[in-house]
Scaffold this motif. Structure first.
Motif, PDB file in Angstrom:
ATOM      1  N   LYS A   1      20.139  -7.429   3.233  1.00 43.81           N
ATOM      2  CA  LYS A   1      20.355  -8.816   2.363  1.00 43.81           C
ATOM      3  C   LYS A   1      19.722  -8.211   1.116  1.00 43.81           C
ATOM      4  O   LYS A   1      20.318  -8.529  -0.058  1.00 43.81           O
ATOM      5  N   ASP A   2      18.527  -7.619   1.412  1.00 41.08           N
ATOM      6  CA  ASP A   2      17.662  -7.317   0.052  1.00 41.08           C
ATOM      7  C   ASP A   2      17.312  -6.075  -0.227  1.00 41.08           C
ATOM      8  O   ASP A   2      15.850  -5.807   0.653  1.00 41.08           O
ATOM      9  N   PRO A   3      17.992  -5.183  -0.734  1.00 41.29           N
ATOM     10  CA  PRO A   3      17.580  -3.712  -0.485  1.00 41.29           C
ATOM     11  C   PRO A   3      16.232  -3.464  -1.513  1.00 41.29           C
ATOM     12  O   PRO A   3      16.099  -4.027  -2.466  1.00 41.29           O
ATOM     13  N   VAL A   4      15.553  -2.706  -1.070  1.00 43.12           N
ATOM     14  CA  VAL A   4      14.393  -2.042  -1.638  1.00 43.12           C
ATOM     15  C   VAL A   4      14.665  -1.040  -2.677  1.00 43.12           C
ATOM     16  O   VAL A   4      15.054   0.269  -1.980  1.00 43.12           O
ATOM     17  N   ILE A   5      14.835  -1.397  -3.724  1.00 45.75           N
ATOM     18  CA  ILE A   5      15.245  -0.244  -4.885  1.00 45.75           C
ATOM     19  C   ILE A   5      14.191   0.061  -5.788  1.00 45.75           C
ATOM     20  O   ILE A   5      13.238  -0.834  -6.414  1.00 45.75           O
ATOM     21  N   ALA A   6      13.904   1.324  -6.125  1.00 49.41           N
ATOM     22  CA  ALA A   6      13.131   1.750  -7.222  1.00 49.41           C
ATOM     23  C   ALA A   6      13.718   2.614  -8.068  1.00 49.41           C
ATOM     24  O   ALA A   6      14.564   3.403  -7.963  1.00 49.41           O
ATOM     25  N   VAL A   7      13.239   2.730  -9.226  1.00 48.76           N
ATOM     26  CA  VAL A   7      13.892   3.348 -10.469  1.00 48.76           C
ATOM     27  C   VAL A   7      12.662   4.534 -10.675  1.00 48.76           C
ATOM     28  O   VAL A   7      11.413   4.278 -10.803  1.00 48.76           O
ATOM     29  N   LEU A   8      13.240   5.636 -10.645  1.00 44.65           N
ATOM     30  CA  LEU A   8      12.327   6.893 -11.084  1.00 44.65           C
ATOM     31  C   LEU A   8      12.546   7.537 -12.511  1.00 44.65           C
ATOM     32  O   LEU A   8      13.825   7.545 -12.894  1.00 44.65           O
ATOM     33  N   ALA A   9      11.821   7.516 -13.367  1.00 50.65           N
ATOM     34  CA  ALA A   9      11.871   7.527 -14.643  1.00 50.65           C
ATOM     35  C   ALA A   9      10.767   8.531 -15.354  1.00 50.65           C
ATOM     36  O   ALA A   9       9.867   8.872 -14.658  1.00 50.65           O
ATOM     37  N   THR A  10      11.304   9.335 -16.620  1.00 45.23           N
ATOM     38  CA  THR A  10      10.226   9.877 -17.209  1.00 45.23           C
ATOM     39  C   THR A  10       9.933   9.507 -18.579  1.00 45.23           C
ATOM     40  O   THR A  10      10.829   8.973 -19.044  1.00 45.23           O
ATOM     41  N   GLU A  11       8.949   9.858 -19.021  1.00 46.61           N
ATOM     42  CA  GLU A  11       8.595   9.254 -20.461  1.00 46.61           C
ATOM     43  C   GLU A  11       9.615   9.925 -21.500  1.00 46.61           C
ATOM     44  O   GLU A  11      10.115   9.383 -22.479  1.00 46.61           O
ATOM     45  N   HIS A  12      10.036  11.154 -21.430  1.00 45.46           N
ATOM     46  CA  HIS A  12      10.998  11.881 -22.409  1.00 45.46           C
ATOM     47  C   HIS A  12      12.242  12.358 -21.398  1.00 45.46           C
ATOM     48  O   HIS A  12      12.199  12.075 -20.276  1.00 45.46           O
ATOM     49  N   ASP A  13      13.257  13.067 -22.237  1.00 45.10           N
ATOM     50  CA  ASP A  13      14.464  13.172 -21.468  1.00 45.10           C
ATOM     51  C   ASP A  13      14.886  14.691 -21.776  1.00 45.10           C
ATOM     52  O   ASP A  13      16.053  15.090 -22.216  1.00 45.10           O
TER      53      ASP A  13
ATOM     54  N   ASP B   1       0.706  -1.190  -0.026  1.00 46.52           N
ATOM     55  CA  ASP B   1      -0.008  -0.201  -0.015  1.00 46.52           C
ATOM     56  C   ASP B   1       0.940   1.257  -0.127  1.00 46.52           C
ATOM     57  O   ASP B   1       0.426   2.163  -0.500  1.00 46.52           O
ATOM     58  N   LEU B   2       2.025   1.393   0.679  1.00 42.66           N
ATOM     59  CA  LEU B   2       2.805   2.481   0.734  1.00 42.66           C
ATOM     60  C   LEU B   2       3.585   2.679  -0.485  1.00 42.66           C
ATOM     61  O   LEU B   2       3.794   3.951  -1.075  1.00 42.66           O
ATOM     62  N   ARG B   3       3.945   1.405  -1.064  1.00 42.11           N
ATOM     63  CA  ARG B   3       4.693   1.690  -2.514  1.00 42.11           C
ATOM     64  C   ARG B   3       3.700   2.211  -3.261  1.00 42.11           C
ATOM     65  O   ARG B   3       4.104   2.885  -4.217  1.00 42.11           O
ATOM     66  N   ALA B   4       2.419   1.714  -3.409  1.00 42.17           N
ATOM     67  CA  ALA B   4       1.360   2.295  -4.258  1.00 42.17           C
ATOM     68  C   ALA B   4       1.300   3.876  -4.157  1.00 42.17           C
ATOM     69  O   ALA B   4       1.231   4.575  -5.176  1.00 42.17           O
ATOM     70  N   GLU B   5       1.352   4.046  -2.690  1.00 37.83           N
ATOM     71  CA  GLU B   5       1.314   5.788  -2.493  1.00 37.83           C
ATOM     72  C   GLU B   5       2.458   6.292  -2.884  1.00 37.83           C
ATOM     73  O   GLU B   5       2.158   7.450  -3.422  1.00 37.83           O
ATOM     74  N   LEU B   6       3.568   5.897  -2.894  1.00 34.94           N
ATOM     75  CA  LEU B   6       4.664   6.434  -3.366  1.00 34.94           C
ATOM     76  C   LEU B   6       4.720   6.511  -4.808  1.00 34.94           C
ATOM     77  O   LEU B   6       5.065   7.775  -5.485  1.00 34.94           O
TER      78      LEU B   6
END
Length: 333
Positions: free
Chosen positions: A238-250, A139-144
């Motif tokens: 041991k298992d880091p929580v990693i997320a990628v922040l991305a945009t459609e264009h650059d 739920d928190l992942r979805a909120e972020l």
């Protein structure tokens, strides 16, 4: 707290909130002016604080400025105003990142919703320390993720196999940075040595954190000198929580949007008691950055890797005082 009058004290508090934003190597590459006729904040680049070797395109500088703009928006909302933001409003002046103008007092419910984010501005610090491994709930992942989308970006949490791949790319970039003499020298220049406490920029040694004893999570070594007496080793999660922040264009505007998304996500995480650190090394090498796009579609452009978890709060890093950033445009009380 709300106010229908923007006096000098409130204006300076808003700028203090803006400069509390994260920036690459804590360079704080921004300047502020105030148009007294319209009470419009103008956020400018400070190119002398750019990183010529680490950030030759200026992309990270724009991300930093976007985070600063988001803090300014949150502060104005906190004081009861509805901020109107324009990114890159003057093509003839590419150094003008954004304008933020407080309009008539905003929705009081919106102001109350901003309270948690405003309070988080002052508690948000990058934590380069081991986390305990407690999960970040769905739920928190979805909120972020929703917070990132609200700013025109996308936050994708990596599954374990993908997280390992992203960390391997980051480790390769960290190794390249250590072997690149120009980048290593540039990184050392922004480490705020104890012998120079008057500096209002840079990363204090107390904020560097340890290295991962398992060598799985590549924490940036700003000094490019892995001496145990300088950066001790501790086992990270041991298992880091990693997320990628991305945009459609650059484009430049996308970099600013990504910076606002970064800060929206980070403040929300802070309000929920999460710690965050950034893994930017692979973004600094074009070939590695291209490989960071999230699976399965690999569309869009990666802007940042974010690590989330539960653990110690990061150390406070120095910030410029609000008075000097106004310069000659400083409002009179």
């Amino acid at each position: 707290m709300t106010s229908t009058f923007l006096d000098a004290a409130i204006l300076e508090t808003c700028v203090s909130a803006a400069v509390a934003a994260p920036s690459i190597h804590n360079t704080q590459p921004w300047r502020f002016r105030l148009d007294p006729a319209t009470v419009t904040f103008q956020v400018f680049a400070a190119p002398e604080r750019g990183l010529r070797h680490t950030d030759p395109t200026g992309r990270a500088l724009y991300l930093s400025a976007g985070a600063c703009v988001f803090n300014l928006r949150v502060a104005l909302t906190h004081f009861g105003w509805a901020p109107v933001t324009r990114l890159l409003p003057c093509p003839e002046n590419p150094g003008l990142f954004a304008t933020v103008r407080p309009t008539e007092p905003g929705d009081p419910h919106q102001g109350r919703r901003s309270l948690d984010l405003y309070a988080a501005i002052w508690r948000r610090h990058s934590s380069r320390f081991p986390f305990c491994g407690m999960p970040v709930l769905p739920d928190l992942r979805a909120e972020l993720g929703a917070a990132a989308r609200a700013e025109g970006a996308r936050l994708t949490f990596a599954e374990a196999t993908e997280a390992d791949r992203l960390l391997r790319l980051t480790a390769e970039a960290e190794q390249r940075n250590r072997l690149d003499a120009d980048r290593a020298t540039e990184g050392r220049r922004w480490v705020n040595h104890e012998l120079d406490p008057a500096r209002d920029v840079g990363v204090p040694r107390k904020a560097l954190g340890p290295q991962d004893a398992r060598e799985h999570l590549p924490v940036r070594d700003f000094t490019a000198q892995r001496h145990p007496e300088r950066l001790i080793a501790q086992p990270f999660e041991k298992d880091p929580v990693i997320a990628v922040l991305a945009t459609e264009h650059d484009r430049r505007a996308d970099w600013l949007r990504a910076g606002q998304a970064l800060q929206h996500v980070w403040l929300l995480a802070t309000a929920h008691g999460l710690r965050v650190s950034l893994l930017h090394q692979a973004l600094e090498w074009p070939d590695l950055r291209e490989s960071l796009s999230p699976v399965p579609d690999r569309t869009g452009h990666a802007q940042l890797l974010m690590r989330f978890g539960h653990g110690p709060q990061g150390a406070v890093t120095p910030r410029s005082a609000p008075g000097p950033v106004f310069g000659e445009e400083r409002p009179k009380g």
